[in-house]
Design a protein around this motif. Structure first.
Motif, short mmCIF file in Angstrom:
data_model
loop_
_atom_site.label_atom_id
_atom_site.label_comp_id
_atom_site.label_asym_id
_atom_site.label_seq_id
_atom_site.Cartn_x
_atom_site.Cartn_y
_atom_site.Cartn_z
N GLY A 282 0.69 -1.31 -0.01
CA GLY A 282 0.01 0.08 0.07
C GLY A 282 0.87 1.15 0.18
O GLY A 282 2.00 1.22 -0.62
N TYR A 283 0.18 2.32 0.61
CA TYR A 283 0.95 3.63 0.61
C TYR A 283 1.21 3.87 2.26
O TYR A 283 0.80 3.20 3.06
N GLU A 367 -17.42 7.95 -11.12
CA GLU A 367 -16.31 7.69 -12.20
C GLU A 367 -14.87 7.88 -11.06
O GLU A 367 -14.94 8.86 -10.36
N GLN A 368 -13.93 6.98 -11.41
CA GLN A 368 -12.88 7.11 -10.54
C GLN A 368 -11.75 8.11 -11.24
O GLN A 368 -11.95 8.31 -12.45
N PRO A 369 -11.02 8.59 -10.61
CA PRO A 369 -10.63 8.35 -9.00
C PRO A 369 -11.56 9.33 -8.31
O PRO A 369 -12.17 10.08 -8.56
N PHE A 370 -11.69 8.62 -7.06
CA PHE A 370 -12.19 9.42 -5.90
C PHE A 370 -11.52 10.24 -4.95
O PHE A 370 -10.09 9.98 -5.17
N TYR A 418 -7.96 8.92 -3.62
CA TYR A 418 -8.25 7.47 -3.11
C TYR A 418 -7.30 6.68 -4.16
O TYR A 418 -7.20 7.10 -5.52
N PRO A 419 -6.50 5.65 -3.93
CA PRO A 419 -5.97 4.84 -4.85
C PRO A 419 -7.07 4.41 -5.91
O PRO A 419 -8.15 4.14 -5.34
N GLY A 430 -9.32 -0.13 1.42
CA GLY A 430 -9.33 0.16 0.16
C GLY A 430 -8.52 1.21 -0.27
O GLY A 430 -8.60 1.43 -1.31
N SER A 431 -7.82 1.99 0.57
CA SER A 431 -6.82 3.05 0.37
C SER A 431 -5.62 2.57 0.98
O SER A 431 -5.06 1.82 0.18
N TRP A 432 -5.07 3.34 1.84
CA TRP A 432 -3.58 3.14 2.07
C TRP A 432 -2.95 1.62 2.41
O TRP A 432 -1.83 1.57 1.96
#
Length: 663
Positions: A282-283, A367-370, A418-419, A430-432
């Motif tokens: 992740g981040y 639509e992504q990105p968020f 968000y990724p 769902g993120s970092w």
């Protein structure tokens, strides 16, 4: 000057800067020994010293900033007796048990509820700011104007506080040293010493190796408190060059406290539970958009600015900021995030959008990105989230708050992305953390010591506290509180028991084991290579897919590894020696995890434990305590409510009053 700069300037590798004294014994005698100098260890030492005990602390790093909580904290859970709280310790403990179907630490949760606020007040006296002293957040929905306390998660019941905790570790470390603790930094624990050198006997000390000098330290003590953390980093997913910036955990953590207790014969619970964890692909923590934990309440939008609404657990969408921080049920309360409790708890809001995001991405509605669009918050809430919270949360102050600010990020006008990925929930997973990017067999180990109402283990004289090693008992603030309680208990135990001289044979055997690689001139396997092999075995044989056959294969592979490559290991300096001792101990711990999974004969969905060859599920709520006797694994069943059954009293309050050693 760092290593790279030195080599560039001089053209040579620096010589080892310390005098090497491999095997030289250093003897330390105190009433209480604390193994692990994180926040729990510091608080255990302070508490024992306040009770009049002499104390030694053995820490793997430098105790001023070491451990899981060394980088700071922004939330303090469990302070349910603060003057604004509407929650009682009993409510807190019972809610934790209800949230997990009993698979938490009900007695520890009650102890934390009883003493968490007192522990935080003591922390304030040591120099940690816990109030809005400069009136920066006057008018905020999170502030109590009379006390100037700031709250999180539940603005009605007000039991979880926001604090200015970036300096919390230096403050408790300073107090521990001021009171006279003998601190042995950069000393790797290698074993517990037991009476007569026997497995399962009273614990009377420990051994360690200094990673600067190679000295072998023998600690003699009347009582020992182990305050190390769980196996979150190096046992399943050893890839430090890839994961170091992303892990919320301290990569120095090797769960050595588990291994030394397992070898000594202590009982463990919950170790059949392994799960994906925050040491993957992740981040850096909180460097990307989020709506969970520290970022609770942060608005999320898609690339076109469409707002994703928060929702309660039942799916009811939330239309305003205040309702995000309230319970969805009358008479209930929001527990909070990050304290080892299930997010689906019926009285807890759902900290994510209340709709299937991915379906709407596929249909074209989103639509992504968020992004997190903090401009949608009030100025006060925006400053609290990005200023107070990010500046104090562990591993965030410098790499996230300071760097992003210096590089130009402005929450008053900029959004945080968000990724991009396939996920329904916009929360932490769902993120970092990496979400689907983390290999499924990269696991994290859970579980820890079985304890009684004194936080004493099955071995007399051995107490535990801290994140993970005291299983399912909470996070940062709870580690402080449990450490404070366990240190007091250890001091009382030491005052009632005479010192016992350790067995010379046990010490000699441990010294021989620790220094075996020093004289292994033909060694060709380094500690990192060995650690990679340990992690690979755990991934293959104790990952998502587990059966009796694969687990037994894993045990055999790990024993083979110890007897082959383990005998070919080498070290070039005391630092490598300590790292090798850790890696060898991780192999032993891996065997323990697989033996525990073999001992559990029923699946437990609430623990995330599933063997693919088992079809029966434990629905009665039982722990499966496991320990070693003469090297053989022994297991039994124990109700998750054992702390309210014989020989204990039937109520939380009565047990606390009986065992808390209150003056």
């Amino acid at each position: 000057m760092n290593w790279h700069e030195y080599v560039n300037q001089t053209g040579r590798v620096p010589e080892w800067p310390y005098e090497v004294k491999y095997g030289k014994q250093v003897i330390v005698e105190t009433d209480v020994l604390v193994v692990g100098g994180g926040v729990a260890g510091c608080r255990a030492a302070i508490s024992a010293l306040q009770k009049g005990a002499s104390v030694a602390v053995m820490d793997r790093g430098f105790s001023k900033r070491s451990g899981m909580g060394g980088a700071g904290v922004d939330h303090w859970h469990g302070a349910v007796r603060n003057p604004c709280s509407k929650i009682t310790p009993q409510m807190y403990s019972e809610a934790a048990m209800d949230a997990t179907d009993g698979y938490t630490n009900g007695l520890a949760r009650y102890i934390i509820g009883m003493e968490g606020w007192d522990t935080l007040l003591e922390t304030e006296r040591l120099g940690v700011q816990i109030r809005d002293e400069d009136d920066e957040f006057v008018g905020s929905i999170f502030r109590d104007d009379e006390t100037k306390l700031l709250f999180a998660y539940d603005i009605i019941n007000k039991h979880c506080l926001r604090i200015y905790g970036y300096n919390i570790k230096p403050c408790v470390d300073k107090e521990m040293r001021r009171l006279g603790a003998k601190v042995f930094d950069r000393t790797c624990a290698t074993s517990l010493l037991t009476e007569g050198g026997k497995q399962g006997a009273r614990v009377i000390g420990a051994t360690g190796v200094n990673d600067r000098t190679g000295e072998f330290v023998v600690f003699k003590a009347k009582a020992v408190v182990v305050c190390t953390a769980q196996a979150r980093s190096r046992l399943w997913s050893f890839a430090p060059e890839l994961t170091v910036s992303q892990s919320m955990a301290d990569l120095n953590n090797t769960a050595m406290g588990h291994t030394i207790g397992w070898r000594a014969g202590a009982e463990f619970i919950g170790m059949e539970m392994t799960s994906g964890h925050i040491s993957g692909m992740g981040y850096a923590p909180y460097s990307t958009a989020n709506d969970n934990n520290t970022y609770q309440g942060a608005p999320s939008v898609d690339r076109n600015g469409k707002v994703l609404k928060y929702a309660y657990t039942d799916g009811t969408l939330i239309d305003n900021e205040e309702d995000i921080f309230k319970s969805s049920e009358e008479g209930s309360f929001v527990i909070g995030h990050g304290i080892a409790l299930d997010n689906g708890y019926k009285n807890k809001y759902k900290a994510s959008v209340g709709e299937p995001v991915w379906d709407k991405v596929l249909s074209g509605e989103y639509e992504q990105p968020f992004y997190n669009d903090l401009t949608l918050l009030s100025e006060t809430s925006r400053r609290m989230l990005f200023g107070l919270m990010l500046a104090h949360e562990g591993k965030c102050r410098v790499p996230i708050y300071k760097n992003m600010t210096e590089w130009g990020y402005d929450p008053d006008k900029d959004m945080l992305q968000y990724p991009v990925g396939e996920y329904n929930m916009m929360g932490l997973g769902g993120s970092w953390m990496g979400g689907k990017h983390t290999p499924p067999n990269w696991r994290g180990g859970h579980g820890g010591y079985l304890v009684d109402w004194r936080l004493q283990t099955s071995l007399p004289g051995l107490f535990v506290a801290g994140y993970g090693i005291l299983p399912n008992a909470g996070c940062h603030g709870e580690a402080h509180t449990a450490g404070r309680y366990a240190g007091r208990q250890a001091a009382v135990f030491a005052s009632k028991h005479e010192a016992v001289e350790p067995d010379a044979g046990q010490i000699a055997r441990e010294s021989k084991r620790v220094f075996a690689a020093v004289d292994n001139k033909g060694g060709d396997v380094g500690w990192k290579e060995f650690n990679y092999a340990v992690a690979r075995i755990m991934q293959d044989y104790c990952g998502v897919y587990k059966t009796e056959h694969t687990l037994k294969m894993g045990v055999r592979r790990m024993r083979d590894l110890l007897e082959t490559e383990g005998e070919r290991t080498y070290v070039s300096n005391p630092h490598e020696l300590a790292r090798l001792v850790e890696a060898l101990s991780l192999a032993e711990l891996g065997i323990a995890y697989m033996e525990v999974a073999l001992a559990r004969k029923t699946n437990v969905v609430r623990l995330g434990f599933e063997r693919n060859d088992l079809h029966e599920e434990d629905t009665e709520g039982n722990w499966n305590p496991v320990h070693q006797e003469n090297g053989e694994v022994v297991s039994r069943f124990l109700s998750v409510n054992y702390h309210l059954q014989e020989p204990y009293a039937p109520t939380l309050e009565e047990n606390y009053r009986r065992y808390a050693e209150l003056d």
